[in-house]
Design a protein around this motif. Structure first.
Motif, mmCIF file in Angstrom:
data_model
loop_
_atom_site.group_PDB
_atom_site.id
_atom_site.type_symbol
_atom_site.label_atom_id
_atom_site.label_comp_id
_atom_site.label_asym_id
_atom_site.label_seq_id
_atom_site.Cartn_x
_atom_site.Cartn_y
_atom_site.Cartn_z
ATOM 1 N N UNK A 69 6.883 -27.148 -25.325
ATOM 2 C CA UNK A 69 5.383 -27.272 -24.863
ATOM 3 C C UNK A 69 5.259 -27.937 -23.520
ATOM 4 N N UNK A 70 4.397 -27.186 -22.734
ATOM 5 C CA UNK A 70 4.320 -27.548 -21.258
ATOM 6 C C UNK A 70 3.076 -27.322 -20.769
ATOM 7 N N UNK A 71 2.506 -28.114 -19.698
ATOM 8 C CA UNK A 71 1.282 -27.898 -19.047
ATOM 9 C C UNK A 71 1.326 -27.790 -17.702
ATOM 10 N N UNK A 89 -4.365 -27.201 -16.731
ATOM 11 C CA UNK A 89 -4.982 -28.425 -17.535
ATOM 12 C C UNK A 89 -4.869 -28.300 -18.956
ATOM 13 N N UNK A 90 -4.164 -27.331 -19.615
ATOM 14 C CA UNK A 90 -4.203 -27.183 -21.029
ATOM 15 C C UNK A 90 -2.674 -27.225 -21.506
ATOM 16 N N UNK A 91 -2.437 -27.503 -22.631
ATOM 17 C CA UNK A 91 -1.031 -27.454 -23.217
ATOM 18 C C UNK A 91 -0.462 -26.143 -23.791
ATOM 19 N N UNK A 92 0.583 -25.536 -23.736
ATOM 20 C CA UNK A 92 0.991 -24.398 -24.290
ATOM 21 C C UNK A 92 2.278 -24.643 -24.932
ATOM 22 N N UNK A 112 1.734 -29.384 -10.708
ATOM 23 C CA UNK A 112 2.720 -30.027 -11.502
ATOM 24 C C UNK A 112 2.932 -29.506 -12.842
ATOM 25 N N UNK A 113 4.012 -29.355 -13.184
ATOM 26 C CA UNK A 113 4.533 -28.951 -14.577
ATOM 27 C C UNK A 113 5.354 -30.102 -15.112
ATOM 28 N N UNK A 114 4.528 -30.269 -16.525
ATOM 29 C CA UNK A 114 5.055 -31.486 -17.234
ATOM 30 C C UNK A 114 5.490 -30.448 -18.660
ATOM 31 N N UNK A 115 6.686 -31.077 -19.188
ATOM 32 C CA UNK A 115 7.214 -30.283 -20.241
ATOM 33 C C UNK A 115 7.473 -31.505 -21.292
ATOM 34 N N UNK A 116 7.272 -31.383 -22.597
ATOM 35 C CA UNK A 116 7.511 -32.172 -23.488
ATOM 36 C C UNK A 116 8.932 -32.618 -23.567
ATOM 37 N N UNK A 160 1.540 -26.853 -32.076
ATOM 38 C CA UNK A 160 1.006 -25.875 -30.833
ATOM 39 C C UNK A 160 0.641 -24.301 -31.094
ATOM 40 N N UNK A 161 -0.255 -23.691 -30.654
ATOM 41 C CA UNK A 161 -0.379 -22.416 -30.691
ATOM 42 C C UNK A 161 0.411 -21.957 -29.590
#
Length: 167
Positions: A69-71, A89-92, A112-116, A160-161
């Protein structure tokens, strides 16, 4: 693990910083937009202080080597996953081998790239942030470069989708 495919100067690993060391000459470092990091981490199920990628020179792209998952938060870098446009500003959910690309934002300065699971780089003085001046933290104390491989921490189970189904 993620692999950097394309990166300009000054793109680094950052968290919320390492306050409390100025008396020994160490700057706090940390993200320039801490709210964007906090929200990105919340979207992907991390602690709000997990390490993320701060992108301030574009274009930027990375490849996911496993399902994660990332955003993308902060400035609207017009994110695309394997060519499909995404909303910031959404999680994928990315699948192994998929490529995330960010382009120059029309306004604002940093994405910014955030990852699970967060970026799994060593903790130095209580932070995973890169200190370019000090040459430590983050990705060996230097900006991200093509070919760098960054480990990712364990991700909590999330439903997640797939991003491909949302574009």
């Amino acid at each position: 693990m993620i692999e950097i495919i394309e990166s300009g100067s000054f793109n680094t690993v950052q968290d919320l910083g390492r306050p409390g060391y100025r008396d020994i000459g160490v700057s706090a470092s940390g993200a320039m937009d801490p709210l964007a990091v906090r929200i990105g981490n919340i979207l992907v199920g991390n602690d709000e202080n997990a390490a993320a990628i701060e992108v301030q020179t574009f274009p930027f792209s990375l490849r996911f080597d496993k399902r994660m998952v990332f955003a993308v938060t902060g400035a609207d870098g017009n994110p695309h996953l394997n060519g499909s446009e995404l909303l910031s500003w959404c999680a994928y959910l990315a699948e192994p081998g998929q490529v995330l690309e960010l382009k120059q934002p029309p306004r604002l300065a940093r994405s910014y790239i955030s990852v699970g699971g967060g970026l799994d780089v060593p903790v130095v003085m209580g932070s995973r942030s890169t200190s370019l001046r000090g040459g430590f933290g983050g990705n060996a104390g230097r900006p991200l470069a093509k070919g760098d491989r960054i480990a990712v921490g364990e991700d909590a189970e999330m439903v997640m989708l797939p991003a491909s189904g949302l574009a």
